[in-house]
Design an enzyme around this catalytic site. Sequence first.
Site, mmCIF file in Angstrom:
data_model
loop_
_atom_site.group_PDB
_atom_site.id
_atom_site.type_symbol
_atom_site.label_atom_id
_atom_site.label_comp_id
_atom_site.label_asym_id
_atom_site.label_seq_id
_atom_site.Cartn_x
_atom_site.Cartn_y
_atom_site.Cartn_z
ATOM 1 N N HIS A 164 0.839 -1.198 0.000
ATOM 2 C CA HIS A 164 0.000 0.000 0.000
ATOM 3 C C HIS A 164 0.878 1.253 0.000
ATOM 4 O O HIS A 164 0.622 2.222 0.719
ATOM 5 C CB HIS A 164 -0.978 -0.009 1.186
ATOM 6 C CG HIS A 164 -2.085 -1.009 0.979
ATOM 7 N ND1 HIS A 164 -3.211 -0.718 0.261
ATOM 8 C CD2 HIS A 164 -2.193 -2.311 1.341
ATOM 9 C CE1 HIS A 164 -3.987 -1.803 0.215
ATOM 10 N NE2 HIS A 164 -3.387 -2.783 0.851
ATOM 11 N N ILE A 165 1.910 1.191 -0.810
ATOM 12 C CA ILE A 165 2.878 2.275 -0.902
ATOM 13 C C ILE A 165 2.902 2.881 -2.299
ATOM 14 O O ILE A 165 3.199 4.053 -2.457
ATOM 15 C CB ILE A 165 4.298 1.726 -0.536
ATOM 16 C CG1 ILE A 165 4.353 1.314 0.943
ATOM 17 C CG2 ILE A 165 5.397 2.756 -0.835
ATOM 18 C CD1 ILE A 165 4.020 2.411 1.928
ATOM 19 N N GLY B 50 -4.239 -12.139 -5.261
ATOM 20 C CA GLY B 50 -3.240 -11.142 -4.876
ATOM 21 C C GLY B 50 -1.934 -11.293 -5.630
ATOM 22 O O GLY B 50 -0.927 -10.681 -5.269
ATOM 23 N N SER C 24 -3.284 -11.310 -11.402
ATOM 24 C CA SER C 24 -3.698 -11.908 -12.670
ATOM 25 C C SER C 24 -4.223 -10.825 -13.613
ATOM 26 O O SER C 24 -3.990 -10.892 -14.826
ATOM 27 C CB SER C 24 -4.761 -12.985 -12.440
ATOM 28 O OG SER C 24 -5.853 -12.446 -11.748
ATOM 29 N N SER C 25 -4.881 -9.801 -13.078
ATOM 30 C CA SER C 25 -5.424 -8.770 -13.974
ATOM 31 C C SER C 25 -4.292 -8.000 -14.653
ATOM 32 O O SER C 25 -4.356 -7.736 -15.859
ATOM 33 C CB SER C 25 -6.378 -7.834 -13.232
ATOM 34 O OG SER C 25 -5.746 -7.270 -12.124
ATOM 35 N N GLU D 199 -6.924 -0.122 -16.266
ATOM 36 C CA GLU D 199 -7.554 -0.638 -15.043
ATOM 37 C C GLU D 199 -8.255 0.495 -14.281
ATOM 38 O O GLU D 199 -9.359 0.333 -13.779
ATOM 39 C CB GLU D 199 -6.504 -1.340 -14.175
ATOM 40 C CG GLU D 199 -7.109 -1.966 -12.955
ATOM 41 C CD GLU D 199 -6.541 -3.326 -12.582
ATOM 42 O OE1 GLU D 199 -5.795 -3.934 -13.374
ATOM 43 O OE2 GLU D 199 -6.852 -3.769 -11.475
ATOM 44 N N ASP E 119 1.815 -3.318 -9.891
ATOM 45 C CA ASP E 119 1.536 -4.633 -10.472
ATOM 46 C C ASP E 119 1.884 -4.669 -11.960
ATOM 47 O O ASP E 119 2.540 -5.588 -12.450
ATOM 48 C CB ASP E 119 0.064 -5.009 -10.288
ATOM 49 C CG ASP E 119 -0.364 -4.973 -8.834
ATOM 50 O OD1 ASP E 119 0.519 -4.890 -7.968
ATOM 51 O OD2 ASP E 119 -1.572 -5.031 -8.576
ATOM 52 N N TYR F 178 -9.951 -0.783 -0.225
ATOM 53 C CA TYR F 178 -8.792 -0.226 -0.942
ATOM 54 C C TYR F 178 -9.028 1.266 -1.194
ATOM 55 O O TYR F 178 -8.187 2.107 -0.885
ATOM 56 C CB TYR F 178 -8.601 -0.986 -2.261
ATOM 57 C CG TYR F 178 -7.326 -0.656 -3.001
ATOM 58 C CD1 TYR F 178 -6.145 -1.336 -2.725
ATOM 59 C CD2 TYR F 178 -7.306 0.337 -3.977
ATOM 60 C CE1 TYR F 178 -4.972 -1.038 -3.408
ATOM 61 C CE2 TYR F 178 -6.144 0.638 -4.662
ATOM 62 C CZ TYR F 178 -4.985 -0.056 -4.383
ATOM 63 O OH TYR F 178 -3.824 0.248 -5.057
HETATM 64 C C1 GLA Z 1 -3.020 -4.014 -5.319
HETATM 65 C C2 GLA Z 1 -2.873 -2.812 -6.267
HETATM 66 C C3 GLA Z 1 -1.443 -2.266 -6.238
HETATM 67 C C4 GLA Z 1 -0.972 -1.993 -4.811
HETATM 68 C C5 GLA Z 1 -1.262 -3.206 -3.902
HETATM 69 C C6 GLA Z 1 -0.977 -2.919 -2.449
HETATM 70 O O1 GLA Z 1 -2.245 -5.080 -5.767
HETATM 71 O O2 GLA Z 1 -3.191 -3.206 -7.592
HETATM 72 O O3 GLA Z 1 -1.361 -1.118 -7.047
HETATM 73 O O4 GLA Z 1 -1.549 -0.826 -4.312
HETATM 74 O O5 GLA Z 1 -2.607 -3.631 -4.013
HETATM 75 O O6 GLA Z 1 0.395 -2.736 -2.243
#
Ligand code: GLA
Length: 392
Positions: free
Chosen positions: A36-37, A125, A128-129, A165, A177, A227
């Site tokens: 979450h950075i 987590g 996949s997207s 996205e 990601d 989120y």
């Molecule tokens: C998801 C989001 C990322 C990131 C993480 C948390 O995977 O797609 O952008 O914020 O959560 O680190």
Amino acid sequence: MTHSELKERFARIYGGRTEDVRLFSAAGRINIIGEHIDYCGGPVLPAALNLRCLVAARKNGGNVIRLAATTIDKRAELDIGRLDGYRKLEWGEYQAGVAYVMQNDGYNIVGCDLLYDCDVPFGSGLSSSAAIEVATAYTLSTFSGEAGCKTGDNVALALLSQRAENEYAGVNCGIMDQFASAMGKKGNAIFLDCATLKYEYVSLDLGGYAMVIANSNKKRSLQESKYNERRAEVTAALELLQTRLPRAKNLADVSVGDFEGAKGVLSGKILDRARHVVYECDRVKRSVAAMRRGDIAELGRLLNESHYSLRDLYEVTGKELDALTNFSRGAAGCIGSRMTGAGFGGCAVSLVQKDRVAEFVDSVGKLYKAATGLDAAFYDAFADDGAFEIRV
Ligand code: GLA
């Protein structure tokens, strides 16, 4: 599925010769630390994985993109003249979003037939997207180039995949990601500054230790709303801190020292959220330093601290991920464990002595099942390259 099996499957669906089918690949990812950075403009440390999304592809000379998949029984057909009209597709929305964003950016989107073969587990987590988006972007960019038009490098493809996205699928994710999916390097993690997109590769040779990925198999139902709530909370925290620290453009610009001096403007949950972000950024930098000097025990401690902070301050873990990481930490040979990704379910990453991995999987799997009733899945994954065309 082997490459030739995938091409045969493609020919059965779309006809034609297997020799004309091309294969493109993008990676799922694990985040080692820095959770979450990305949307706070700070440093993260993801790695692309050998769990991947493959696209078998061929231009079709028409005005449609046809989509099919090996793992789910879904099809879609996108008219390239009206790509903005597929936001509510049950399946194929990510691909449509990528094609739409690319077309608006001046890529020549040509008609093609695509077959997706994705072994990144969905909703786990492991992104996949992002793997689907980046694999699509790489394929469409290659075809655009072959039509004498614009192509994008892997960073550009990551950025437009993120936009697809955000703007098309309506998920407000950061850049981590898609960047990892496109830019990974075998055997390495990516130390990425999400504000500037400057990055360095960091070797994942961890001596006698392996990174073990465990899927809690807990469905991440709360994820999206929480989120967005966290994003709003850290934005509020930044605005308050800026009254004392006007030079901070992002929350991640605030050092631990400055935060401790200025935190009086924050209280309650907002203070907790900001504290997580500031200290997590510091842990990422300390993790990279520890990896570079071969101090894997220190890396393990930092993974644990990261999890505790996500549990107690950011509140994104949930009882399944807490149980899974607790059992992991208690297992012989494990020196650190944390949730990875957005949280509320999905995967954990643990550092485990290589010769004790089998024992770890067995004991953690049993304890987790007894405590939660869920079967954890463990992946034999390694850090892999980002996005590319497979040439055989
Ligand atoms: C998801 C989001 C990322 C990131 C993480 C948390 O995977 O797609 O952008 O914020 O959560 O680190």
